[in-house]
Design a protein around this motif. Structure first.
Motif, mmCIF file in Angstrom:
data_model
loop_
_atom_site.group_PDB
_atom_site.id
_atom_site.type_symbol
_atom_site.label_atom_id
_atom_site.label_comp_id
_atom_site.label_asym_id
_atom_site.label_seq_id
_atom_site.Cartn_x
_atom_site.Cartn_y
_atom_site.Cartn_z
ATOM 1 N N LEU A 248 -9.393 -4.191 0.797
ATOM 2 C CA LEU A 248 -8.952 -2.801 0.713
ATOM 3 C C LEU A 248 -10.192 -1.958 0.411
ATOM 4 O O LEU A 248 -10.445 -0.946 1.055
ATOM 5 N N TYR B 169 -4.771 0.962 9.417
ATOM 6 C CA TYR B 169 -5.271 0.264 8.218
ATOM 7 C C TYR B 169 -5.607 -1.184 8.554
ATOM 8 O O TYR B 169 -6.702 -1.678 8.249
ATOM 9 N N THR C 59 0.705 6.340 -2.264
ATOM 10 C CA THR C 59 -0.004 5.459 -1.340
ATOM 11 C C THR C 59 -1.249 4.908 -2.029
ATOM 12 O O THR C 59 -1.946 5.632 -2.741
ATOM 13 N N SER D 251 -4.980 3.718 -2.692
ATOM 14 C CA SER D 251 -6.325 4.089 -2.267
ATOM 15 C C SER D 251 -7.248 3.134 -3.004
ATOM 16 O O SER D 251 -6.823 2.070 -3.455
ATOM 17 N N THR E 291 0.822 -1.216 0.000
ATOM 18 C CA THR E 291 0.000 0.000 0.000
ATOM 19 C C THR E 291 0.854 1.262 0.000
ATOM 20 O O THR E 291 0.351 2.361 -0.210
ATOM 21 N N CYS F 61 -5.304 1.396 -6.557
ATOM 22 C CA CYS F 61 -4.444 0.566 -5.686
ATOM 23 C C CYS F 61 -3.121 0.288 -6.394
ATOM 24 O O CYS F 61 -2.152 1.009 -6.217
ATOM 25 N N ALA G 220 -7.152 3.436 2.234
ATOM 26 C CA ALA G 220 -5.885 3.237 2.940
ATOM 27 C C ALA G 220 -5.391 4.498 3.617
ATOM 28 O O ALA G 220 -4.464 4.447 4.395
ATOM 29 N N THR G 221 -6.031 5.622 3.325
ATOM 30 C CA THR G 221 -5.534 6.850 3.925
ATOM 31 C C THR G 221 -6.222 7.095 5.266
ATOM 32 O O THR G 221 -5.597 7.530 6.217
ATOM 33 N N LEU H 70 -0.228 2.344 9.036
ATOM 34 C CA LEU H 70 -0.354 0.929 8.685
ATOM 35 C C LEU H 70 -1.134 0.197 9.784
ATOM 36 O O LEU H 70 -1.971 -0.671 9.505
#
Ligand code: NAP
Ligand code: SF4
Length: 680
Positions: A319, A47, A355, A357, A32, A346, A365-366, A44
């Motif tokens: 995700l 997440y 990164t 998303s 990620t 992704c 993921a943010t 992380l």
């Protein structure tokens, strides 16, 4: 087995002897970019904690290198010291506090490393890498085995429940196991026994260092999809040896990164590779995980119920929706925000060193989109495409009374076109998700309602979100009104008949989609099995595994039409498509005989066809139809009258900016604008 669950096999616990997993859902490894956060792995941790709360049975981190040579990219994540292990403590603590379990993936990139220090069994450059690797000396091989074991021990120290040893996808271990990349003549190459010595010694060393009560997943490349890969007999013998060497679970790896076959993109049918895992089922005693394009609980349940595997790996689906398992278990599968396998936010992001998303879930993921306070009052959202849907649901979640107006008879906007493209059927899932969410959050949906400015004013809305989208751009070209000329909406939406010879003006995402649509035979493939068979035939995947790597000669579809895909600019046709999927779209069209021309100048359309020049040379394309896919113009005529009447107007999606319009931006803008509107 819990019989009350709609997915009893998916939610059956898996007893590993020393520990029990609560269900059969593995959140598979996926990079990620959060692994590389400098100083702290708190993002992380958040997440993975969200996915643990969501009910994943077991999770695996993105790949972490066991030493510097194993880096994927310079200064990538590695686990070589106690200090680095300590940085992982927030991750394991957060996951355990949320009731989850997590393994760290140890990945040595070998010749796939994007740095000059890369090493490999033999000094053969990969066609996807600019660097030639250094050949590993026997001493370095021994040291690398110790490095894998050290990383595993450090992972245990950091609180991980186990590790996954990455032995597939063409990374270092895989480079040792097959003749394609291992040309050594010493004890580490040549015979099959010699080629698998490196992974077996890693497996034994890892087990010895970590003890018997530590999960070790070994990911085997079960189908290399490159020439000179493994034979099936070798896969079986290797899996048995890995089991004997102490693995807890074997995971399935499909296809090398350099393989020219799409293995996870949206055009790959669901569950296209479970047959590979199933073939191994009787050969080993430990649990097997299957993978690739499993994105719904129904598909996962079917795979488990038919005994094809013991667990299913879903990385992108978790995700996209961290609560996938929880929703499935609660009988709310309709509320799952399904991964449509587009790769746009992704893998494409990670490829560009950004990164990850998710196109359908910008928070993926943010986790840092603002969470605004509760709102009150009525808001109108005009347009029920991806942008409007996203804004409406988000506003309703905040507590606003939301009225969503849509001129057509259905929600979904441009996704209704996308879902018609062969290989993009998954886009219908996003429409289904939003439909569920509109109902769940109480949005009042008004279809067939072209809300004009007077109408909105009369209704008394003080705040309007304009998501009115786009109209196809009509180029200023002589003969543009000729009956041969159609727009892409004529073709995709109105299903107007199209002749056998077609020129497409514009080679952006939509030009490619239309070329795909017009060259396809639109066979009605009623089952996943039929879709998988057609996909295997098109790409040359041999389920009988008669040759190394599982390859056979591809038999592309006989194209339904002769197509020219044209652009004015000089660069490669399709250069703007997604990094990780564009090549597959180009290859599909090439295999279907589509002529892709750049540097085109259009002159006119008449009864003879399309008159054009390529690099100054004039010619006539004698085509039946010319389909215009020349981008779009924003539709925002409501903005001025509403603003003149003192209404606060928020433009989002294509209505805001049609250039480079894409669904990723549209959905994210819908969410962000909904967060910025002040409470009533
Ligand atoms: P686009 O990507 O902007 O492409 C428009 C094409 O039309 C370009 O090839 C452009 O090339 C040509 N063009 C522009 N103005 C023209 C004019 N006046 N006369 C003739 N040709 C002209 O737009 P799109 O294909 O409509 O796609 C819109 C967006 O939807 C994309 O940006 C994409 O994000 C999204 N989408 C993505 C996918 C995907 O595969 N990921 C699929 C569908 C849609 P030249 O200027 O070189 O001629
Ligand atoms: Fe799936 Fe696309 Fe989201 Fe990636 S960006 S997780 S492929 S929906």
């Amino acid at each position: 087995m819990p019989q009350h669950s709609p997915f009893p096999h998916l939610f059956a616990p898996l007893d590993l002897g020393f520990t029990t997993l609560p269900n059969r859902i593995l959140m598979g490894s996926m990079h990620t970019g959060l692994e590389e956060d400098k100083g702290s792995l708190h993002r992380l941790a958040d997440y993975f904690a969200a996915r643990a709360r969501g009910g994943a049975g077991l999770m695996v981190t993105g790949g972490i290198a066991p030493n510097r040579q194993g880096w994927l990219a310079p200064f990538g994540a590695k686990l070589t010291t106690t200090t680095e292990a300590k940085q992982h403590a927030p991750v394991t603590t957060a996951v355990h506090n949320a009731g989850g379990k997590i393994c760290l993936q140890i990945l040595h990139a070998g010749r796939y490393g994007m740095h000059p220090m890369l090493v490999a069994p033999s000094p053969i450059r990969a066609r996807i890498s600019p660097f030639r690797p250094w050949e590993m000396s026997p001493r370095l091989i021994r040291a690398t085995i110790r490095d894998f074991a050290r990383s595993a021990a450090l992972a245990r120290e950091a609180g991980y429940d186990g590790v996954e040893i990455m032995g597939s996808e063409g990374y270092l271990i895989n480079q040792f196991t097959v003749p394609r990349t291992n040309k050594r003549t010493d004890a580490w190459g040549g015979s099959f026994e010699n080629r698998i010595r490196f992974p077996l010694e890693i497996m034994r060393a890892v087990r010895e260092k970590t003890g018997p009560d530590f999960i070790v997943i070994f990911r085997i490349s079960m189908l290399d999809l490159v020439e000179d890969g493994s034979t099936w007999d070798e896969v079986v013998a290797f899996a048995k040896a890995i089991e004997t060497a102490g693995a807890t679970i074997i995971n399935t790896g499909i296809g090398w990164h350099e393989a020219r076959i799409p293995t996870i993109a949206t055009m790959v049918p669901r569950g296209a590779y479970t047959w590979v895992t199933e073939r191994l089922k009787t050969a080993v005693g430990i649990p097997l995980i299957t993978t690739n394009r499993i994105n719904t609980p129904e598909k996962a349940e079917e795979i488990l119920a038919t005994g094809q595997a013991d667990m299913v790996s879903m990385a992108r689906p978790l995700l996209a929706d961290p609560d996938f398992p929880r929703k499935a278990k609660a009988g709310q599968a309709n509320a799952i925000n399904t991964c449509i396998a587009c790769n746009q936010a992704c893998l494409d992001h990670v490829f560009e060193q950004k990164t990850a998303s998710c196109l359908v879930n910008p928070r993926a993921a943010t986790g840092n989109l603002p969470q605004a306070p509760e709102g009150k009052g009525a808001i109108a959202v005009v347009g029920a495409g991806p942008a409007g849907l996203s804004a409406a649901v988000e506003l309703a979640t905040r507590g606003f009374s939301v009225h969503l107006f849509e001129a057509s008879g259905a929600i979904g906007g441009q996704f209704n076109l996308a879902k018609r493209i062969p290989g993009k059927e998954e886009y219908a899932e996003t429409i289904r998700y939003f439909d569920t969410m509109l109902k769940k959050t109480g949005v009042a949906v008004h279809l067939n309602t072209g809300a004009g400015a007077d109408f909105l004013l009369k209704k008394g809305f003080q705040e309007v979100v304009l998501a009115t989208g786009v109209a196809p751009r009509i180029p200023a070209l002589e003969g543009i009104g000729h009956p041969k000329v159609l727009s892409y909406t004529d073709v995709l939406s109105d299903q107007k008949p199209v002749g056998k010879k077609v020129a497409i003006i514009g080679a952006g995402g939509i030009g490619f989609d239309v070329a795909m649509y017009l060259t396809a035979n639109h066979q009605v493939l009623a089952s996943d099995a039929a879709r998988i068979a057609a996909y295997q035939q098109e790409w040359g995947i041999d389920q009988n595994y008669q040759h190394r790597g599982g390859l056979t000669d591809p038999q592309p579809e006989t194209p339904a039409r002769q197509v020219w895909l044209l652009q004015r600019s000089k660069g490669k046709v399709g250069a703007g498509l997604g990094k990780t999927t564009g090549w597959a779209h180009r290859l599909t069209l090439k295999n279907r005989g589509v002529q892709m021309w750049n540097s085109v100048q259009y002159h006119r359309v008449d009864d003879a066809g399309l008159h054009l020049s390529v690099n100054g040379k004039q010619q006539i394309l004698d085509v039946d139809h010319v389909i215009v896919c020349a981008g779009q113009e924003p539709l925002r005529t409501l903005q001025a009258p509403l603003e003149a009447a003192g209404i606060r107007v928020h433009l989002i999606g294509g209505a805001k900016l049609a250039a480079e319009l894409d669904a990723k931006r549209a959905i994210e803008e819908g969410m962000v604008v909904a967060q910025t509107i002040r409470p009533g």
